[in-house]
Design a protein around this motif. Sequence first.
Motif, PDB file in Angstrom:
ATOM      1  N   MET A   1      39.417  51.815  51.040  1.00 15.46           N
ATOM      2  CA  MET A   1      40.174  51.977  52.282  1.00 15.46           C
ATOM      3  C   MET A   1      41.666  51.983  51.951  1.00 15.46           C
ATOM      4  O   MET A   1      42.176  51.073  51.302  1.00 15.46           O
ATOM      5  CB  MET A   1      39.867  50.837  53.247  1.00 15.46           C
ATOM      6  CG  MET A   1      40.753  50.802  54.492  1.00 15.46           C
ATOM      7  SD  MET A   1      40.647  52.276  55.496  1.00 15.46           S
ATOM      8  CE  MET A   1      38.927  52.215  55.967  1.00 15.46           C
TER       9      MET A   1
ATOM     10  N   ILE B   1      36.082  53.503  58.133  1.00 16.82           N
ATOM     11  CA  ILE B   1      35.344  52.924  57.005  1.00 16.82           C
ATOM     12  C   ILE B   1      34.124  53.750  56.629  1.00 16.82           C
ATOM     13  O   ILE B   1      33.797  53.912  55.442  1.00 16.82           O
ATOM     14  CB  ILE B   1      34.939  51.476  57.350  1.00 16.82           C
ATOM     15  CG1 ILE B   1      36.187  50.577  57.375  1.00 16.82           C
ATOM     16  CG2 ILE B   1      33.924  50.928  56.350  1.00 16.82           C
ATOM     17  CD1 ILE B   1      35.942  49.191  57.906  1.00 16.82           C
TER      18      ILE B   1
ATOM     19  N   PHE C   1      29.057  46.873  53.952  1.00 19.60           N
ATOM     20  CA  PHE C   1      29.088  45.490  54.460  1.00 19.60           C
ATOM     21  C   PHE C   1      27.775  44.748  54.219  1.00 19.60           C
ATOM     22  O   PHE C   1      27.539  43.697  54.814  1.00 19.60           O
ATOM     23  CB  PHE C   1      29.400  45.437  55.960  1.00 19.60           C
ATOM     24  CG  PHE C   1      30.717  46.045  56.347  1.00 19.60           C
ATOM     25  CD1 PHE C   1      31.777  46.091  55.459  1.00 19.60           C
ATOM     26  CD2 PHE C   1      30.902  46.561  57.620  1.00 19.60           C
ATOM     27  CE1 PHE C   1      33.004  46.649  55.835  1.00 19.60           C
ATOM     28  CE2 PHE C   1      32.119  47.110  58.004  1.00 19.60           C
ATOM     29  CZ  PHE C   1      33.174  47.157  57.102  1.00 19.60           C
TER      30      PHE C   1
ATOM     31  N   ARG D   1      36.900  40.642  55.013  1.00 20.25           N
ATOM     32  CA  ARG D   1      36.645  40.799  53.578  1.00 20.25           C
ATOM     33  C   ARG D   1      37.219  42.129  53.073  1.00 20.25           C
ATOM     34  O   ARG D   1      37.747  42.204  51.962  1.00 20.25           O
ATOM     35  CB  ARG D   1      35.156  40.742  53.304  1.00 20.25           C
ATOM     36  CG  ARG D   1      34.556  39.352  53.499  1.00 20.25           C
ATOM     37  CD  ARG D   1      33.044  39.387  53.373  1.00 20.25           C
ATOM     38  NE  ARG D   1      32.457  38.086  53.606  1.00 20.25           N
ATOM     39  CZ  ARG D   1      31.167  37.867  53.749  1.00 20.25           C
ATOM     40  NH1 ARG D   1      30.310  38.892  53.693  1.00 20.25           N
ATOM     41  NH2 ARG D   1      30.695  36.652  53.952  1.00 20.25           N
ATOM     42  N   GLN D   2      37.102  43.162  53.905  1.00 22.47           N
ATOM     43  CA  GLN D   2      37.651  44.461  53.534  1.00 22.47           C
ATOM     44  C   GLN D   2      39.154  44.349  53.299  1.00 22.47           C
ATOM     45  O   GLN D   2      39.703  44.933  52.360  1.00 22.47           O
ATOM     46  CB  GLN D   2      37.357  45.474  54.640  1.00 22.47           C
ATOM     47  CG  GLN D   2      37.809  46.892  54.336  1.00 22.47           C
ATOM     48  CD  GLN D   2      36.793  47.679  53.550  1.00 22.47           C
ATOM     49  OE1 GLN D   2      35.637  47.289  53.496  1.00 22.47           O
ATOM     50  NE2 GLN D   2      37.207  48.751  52.928  1.00 22.47           N
TER      51      GLN D   2
ATOM     52  N   GLU E   1      40.048  42.724  50.003  1.00 22.32           N
ATOM     53  CA  GLU E   1      39.761  43.517  48.816  1.00 22.32           C
ATOM     54  C   GLU E   1      40.746  44.666  48.618  1.00 22.32           C
ATOM     55  O   GLU E   1      40.716  45.322  47.581  1.00 22.32           O
ATOM     56  CB  GLU E   1      38.345  44.094  48.906  1.00 22.32           C
ATOM     57  CG  GLU E   1      37.257  43.022  48.860  1.00 22.32           C
ATOM     58  CD  GLU E   1      35.887  43.586  49.165  1.00 22.32           C
ATOM     59  OE1 GLU E   1      35.802  44.809  49.406  1.00 22.32           O
ATOM     60  OE2 GLU E   1      34.909  42.813  49.163  1.00 22.32           O
ATOM     61  N   THR E   2      41.598  44.918  49.612  1.00 19.22           N
ATOM     62  CA  THR E   2      42.529  46.044  49.489  1.00 19.22           C
ATOM     63  C   THR E   2      43.954  45.555  49.369  1.00 19.22           C
ATOM     64  O   THR E   2      44.266  44.414  49.596  1.00 19.22           O
ATOM     65  CB  THR E   2      42.422  46.952  50.730  1.00 19.22           C
ATOM     66  OG1 THR E   2      42.687  46.198  51.923  1.00 19.22           O
ATOM     67  CG2 THR E   2      41.054  47.575  50.821  1.00 19.22           C
TER      68      THR E   2
END
Length: 223
Positions: free
Chosen positions: A1, A78, A169, A218-219, A222-223
């Motif tokens: 993303m 997403i 996910f 969480r996304q 992680e970015t």
Amino acid sequence: MSTQWRGMIRLASISAIVVACLIPLQAAVFLLSPPPSTVLGFFDLFQRNPGLGLLDLDLLLTLDYLVMLPLYLALYLIIRHRAPSAALLAVLLGLFSVLLFLVTREATFSMWILSDQYQHADPTQQAALLASGQSLLTWYNGGTFGLSYVLGAISTLLFSAALLRHRIFGRAPGVVGLITGVTMLVPANVGMVGLVVAMLSLIPTMLWLILLARAFHRQLAET
């Protein structure tokens, strides 16, 4: 993303939590103060308690639908790289569902206005105001609302199927989303069956929103 969409993902996470918190409030209002079944009942309710009248005419649900907009857009962003066709169709149906719902909720505030006018009208004017109120209630509970409900269900099913198929996910959001979408296929305005199914659908809906909020968080991490 891409990092340029972090703001949208963050807003979607917040939106999911907000809607999950509003759901039990909506259920409590419905159970503790069932909406009147007649126009005169609503007129009387608005004279006694305007706030409760607005709540009984889906003020909180209207807020839900508006707050869901970032959620639909975030899911599209997403999923689009893994399932572009499903993501595009799901977001279009979701947005159209919101639009149709908002159109049908003209009664939320208009009924309050008619109620005030009714108190100061002569008998002829009162009859006309009652007719206007009945038209609002018919539109409020009519086919357009049912179509909005079903389109929202299909959107949820498409998003959830893509999440599950592509393991986005993990499994839980996709599985719970599919359960949510299935329970939403019966519109709330289809008699007692619709009301019961609509109340039962609140449980998986809340769980789905919480799972999505966690996944979005969480996304972002992680970015």
